[in-house]
Write a protein that holds these residues in place. Sequence first.
Motif, mmCIF file in Angstrom:
data_model
loop_
_atom_site.group_PDB
_atom_site.id
_atom_site.type_symbol
_atom_site.label_atom_id
_atom_site.label_comp_id
_atom_site.label_asym_id
_atom_site.label_seq_id
_atom_site.Cartn_x
_atom_site.Cartn_y
_atom_site.Cartn_z
ATOM 1 N N GLY A 51 0.811 -1.215 0.000
ATOM 2 C CA GLY A 51 0.000 0.000 0.000
ATOM 3 C C GLY A 51 0.842 1.261 0.000
ATOM 4 O O GLY A 51 1.802 1.389 -0.759
ATOM 5 N N ASP A 52 0.484 2.190 0.879
ATOM 6 C CA ASP A 52 1.207 3.455 0.981
ATOM 7 C C ASP A 52 2.657 3.254 1.432
ATOM 8 O O ASP A 52 3.497 4.132 1.226
ATOM 9 N N TRP A 53 2.942 2.110 2.040
ATOM 10 C CA TRP A 53 4.294 1.840 2.533
ATOM 11 C C TRP A 53 5.270 1.514 1.400
ATOM 12 O O TRP A 53 6.471 1.450 1.628
ATOM 13 N N MET A 54 4.743 1.342 0.186
ATOM 14 C CA MET A 54 5.634 1.008 -0.915
ATOM 15 C C MET A 54 6.586 2.154 -1.260
ATOM 16 O O MET A 54 7.689 1.921 -1.762
ATOM 17 N N GLU A 55 6.192 3.373 -0.988
ATOM 18 C CA GLU A 55 7.101 4.501 -1.193
ATOM 19 C C GLU A 55 8.307 4.379 -0.263
ATOM 20 O O GLU A 55 9.447 4.637 -0.659
ATOM 21 N N ILE A 56 8.036 3.983 0.979
ATOM 22 C CA ILE A 56 9.120 3.763 1.945
ATOM 23 C C ILE A 56 9.968 2.579 1.504
ATOM 24 O O ILE A 56 11.193 2.584 1.612
ATOM 25 N N HIS A 57 9.303 1.552 0.987
ATOM 26 C CA HIS A 57 10.007 0.367 0.487
ATOM 27 C C HIS A 57 10.990 0.756 -0.614
ATOM 28 O O HIS A 57 12.142 0.291 -0.639
ATOM 29 N N GLY A 58 10.540 1.625 -1.518
ATOM 30 C CA GLY A 58 11.409 2.069 -2.602
ATOM 31 C C GLY A 58 12.601 2.859 -2.103
ATOM 32 O O GLY A 58 13.731 2.686 -2.587
ATOM 33 N N LYS A 59 12.374 3.727 -1.122
ATOM 34 C CA LYS A 59 13.479 4.521 -0.562
ATOM 35 C C LYS A 59 14.471 3.621 0.180
ATOM 36 O O LYS A 59 15.689 3.834 0.123
ATOM 37 N N ALA A 60 13.949 2.608 0.865
ATOM 38 C CA ALA A 60 14.833 1.661 1.552
ATOM 39 C C ALA A 60 15.677 0.903 0.532
ATOM 40 O O ALA A 60 16.861 0.633 0.757
ATOM 41 N N GLY A 61 15.077 0.567 -0.609
ATOM 42 C CA GLY A 61 15.816 -0.119 -1.664
ATOM 43 C C GLY A 61 16.943 0.734 -2.213
ATOM 44 O O GLY A 61 18.050 0.233 -2.467
ATOM 45 N N LEU A 62 16.689 2.026 -2.391
ATOM 46 C CA LEU A 62 17.744 2.934 -2.854
ATOM 47 C C LEU A 62 18.867 3.030 -1.823
ATOM 48 O O LEU A 62 20.051 3.063 -2.176
ATOM 49 N N ALA A 63 18.484 3.062 -0.549
ATOM 50 C CA ALA A 63 19.489 3.110 0.521
ATOM 51 C C ALA A 63 20.349 1.856 0.497
ATOM 52 O O ALA A 63 21.581 1.920 0.647
ATOM 53 N N ILE A 64 19.719 0.706 0.289
ATOM 54 C CA ILE A 64 20.459 -0.566 0.215
ATOM 55 C C ILE A 64 21.429 -0.548 -0.961
ATOM 56 O O ILE A 64 22.588 -0.966 -0.837
ATOM 57 N N LEU A 65 20.976 -0.043 -2.098
ATOM 58 C CA LEU A 65 21.830 0.021 -3.282
ATOM 59 C C LEU A 65 23.047 0.909 -3.018
ATOM 60 O O LEU A 65 24.173 0.567 -3.388
ATOM 61 N N GLY A 132 10.612 -2.513 -11.063
ATOM 62 C CA GLY A 132 9.426 -3.276 -10.699
ATOM 63 C C GLY A 132 8.180 -2.432 -10.482
ATOM 64 O O GLY A 132 8.182 -1.205 -10.613
ATOM 65 N N ASN A 133 7.101 -3.114 -10.140
ATOM 66 C CA ASN A 133 5.830 -2.448 -9.823
ATOM 67 C C ASN A 133 5.026 -3.371 -8.916
ATOM 68 O O ASN A 133 5.298 -4.572 -8.833
ATOM 69 N N ASP A 134 4.031 -2.788 -8.242
ATOM 70 C CA ASP A 134 3.191 -3.609 -7.352
ATOM 71 C C ASP A 134 1.839 -3.916 -7.982
ATOM 72 O O ASP A 134 0.922 -4.394 -7.311
ATOM 73 N N GLU A 135 1.697 -3.616 -9.301
ATOM 74 C CA GLU A 135 0.482 -3.885 -10.074
ATOM 75 C C GLU A 135 -0.718 -3.085 -9.566
ATOM 76 O O GLU A 135 -1.863 -3.397 -9.893
ATOM 77 N N ILE A 136 -0.441 -2.067 -8.734
ATOM 78 C CA ILE A 136 -1.537 -1.218 -8.243
ATOM 79 C C ILE A 136 -1.222 0.245 -8.551
ATOM 80 O O ILE A 136 -1.764 0.834 -9.483
ATOM 81 N N LEU A 142 12.937 3.480 -12.213
ATOM 82 C CA LEU A 142 13.402 3.263 -13.587
ATOM 83 C C LEU A 142 12.430 2.390 -14.379
ATOM 84 O O LEU A 142 12.787 1.850 -15.425
ATOM 85 N N PHE A 143 11.223 2.267 -13.900
ATOM 86 C CA PHE A 143 10.210 1.412 -14.523
ATOM 87 C C PHE A 143 9.980 1.793 -15.986
ATOM 88 O O PHE A 143 9.820 0.930 -16.861
ATOM 89 N N ALA A 144 9.981 3.088 -16.279
ATOM 90 C CA ALA A 144 9.669 3.561 -17.632
ATOM 91 C C ALA A 144 10.761 3.257 -18.645
ATOM 92 O O ALA A 144 10.540 3.403 -19.860
ATOM 93 N N LEU A 145 11.916 2.823 -18.177
ATOM 94 C CA LEU A 145 13.036 2.579 -19.085
ATOM 95 C C LEU A 145 12.971 1.217 -19.773
ATOM 96 O O LEU A 145 13.740 0.956 -20.706
ATOM 97 N N VAL A 146 12.090 0.345 -19.316
ATOM 98 C CA VAL A 146 11.998 -1.001 -19.895
ATOM 99 C C VAL A 146 10.570 -1.286 -20.330
ATOM 100 O O VAL A 146 9.622 -0.623 -19.909
ATOM 101 N N GLU A 147 10.421 -2.291 -21.179
ATOM 102 C CA GLU A 147 9.087 -2.686 -21.614
ATOM 103 C C GLU A 147 8.319 -3.318 -20.460
ATOM 104 O O GLU A 147 8.911 -3.878 -19.526
ATOM 105 N N GLU A 148 7.015 -3.252 -20.532
ATOM 106 C CA GLU A 148 6.172 -3.749 -19.441
ATOM 107 C C GLU A 148 6.404 -5.234 -19.163
ATOM 108 O O GLU A 148 6.427 -5.667 -18.005
ATOM 109 N N GLY A 149 6.592 -6.007 -20.224
ATOM 110 C CA GLY A 149 6.818 -7.438 -20.030
ATOM 111 C C GLY A 149 8.085 -7.705 -19.237
ATOM 112 O O GLY A 149 8.100 -8.556 -18.335
ATOM 113 N N LEU A 150 9.152 -6.997 -19.577
ATOM 114 C CA LEU A 150 10.411 -7.161 -18.844
ATOM 115 C C LEU A 150 10.264 -6.679 -17.417
ATOM 116 O O LEU A 150 10.778 -7.308 -16.480
ATOM 117 N N ALA A 151 9.546 -5.574 -17.228
ATOM 118 C CA ALA A 151 9.322 -5.044 -15.881
ATOM 119 C C ALA A 151 8.588 -6.068 -15.018
ATOM 120 O O ALA A 151 8.911 -6.265 -13.840
#
Length: 232
Positions: A51-65, A132-136, A142-151
């Motif tokens: 849900g709304d926590w996915m924004e935090i999830h994304g920021k945590a992923g950037l921090a991990i990277l 990636g995406n959560d289908e919601i 960087l989702f827009a940089l690849v085709e939907e199937g690959l994403a």
Amino acid sequence: MNKRATYEEVQPQIAAPAGKRILVWDLPTRIFHWSLVLAVTVAIVSGEIGGDWMEIHGKAGLAILGLVTFRLVWGFAGSTHARFVNFAPTAGKLRAYLRGRWKGQGHNPLGALSVFALLGLLAVQATTGLFGNDEISFTGPLFALVEEGLANRLTGLHKQLAYVLLGVLALHIVAILVYLVLKKDNLVKPMVTGFKEVRVGASATKGSGAALVLALAAAAAVVTAASGAVHW
């Protein structure tokens, strides 16, 4: 009449070899480690809630990277025990460890395998999450940089590897507990204080200030590019 001296009284007392306190983990390595623990915990919890926590999830992923990037650079230019070349788990080191003949102050060969596995998994997890995406409503930066199937395929891989990552983390924690309970070796304390009591060994040499700046700059550059701030 004087008492006859006992054997214990006349024998000299043999003292156990004195231990000494040496530096094992430098400050940048310790800050990296606990920052990674926090970022991974936040990523796991926020990903499960969704849900709304996915924004935090994304920021945590950037921090991990960013943290993984820092560690990769520090693994070549950091302090003694932080350098990959000093704890890479070669076949010879693994044989010596399994036979009880390995001696060292940093990561033991099995611990080194865990370190490399975690760094590799986290790098792949964070990278796949960028597309990636959560289908919601949430999409990676960087989702827009690849085709939907690959994403979608990358999203599936991201979800599948999450279970592998949890398994490796569980083994990591179990290993720490085994060392603490069976070997009376507290692996957590040196990662907090930096120091360890040993019979024989020398303090780690510290990484240079230039190496630290390079590692931080590399981490910042990767996070900036991965966040979508750079237009490709």
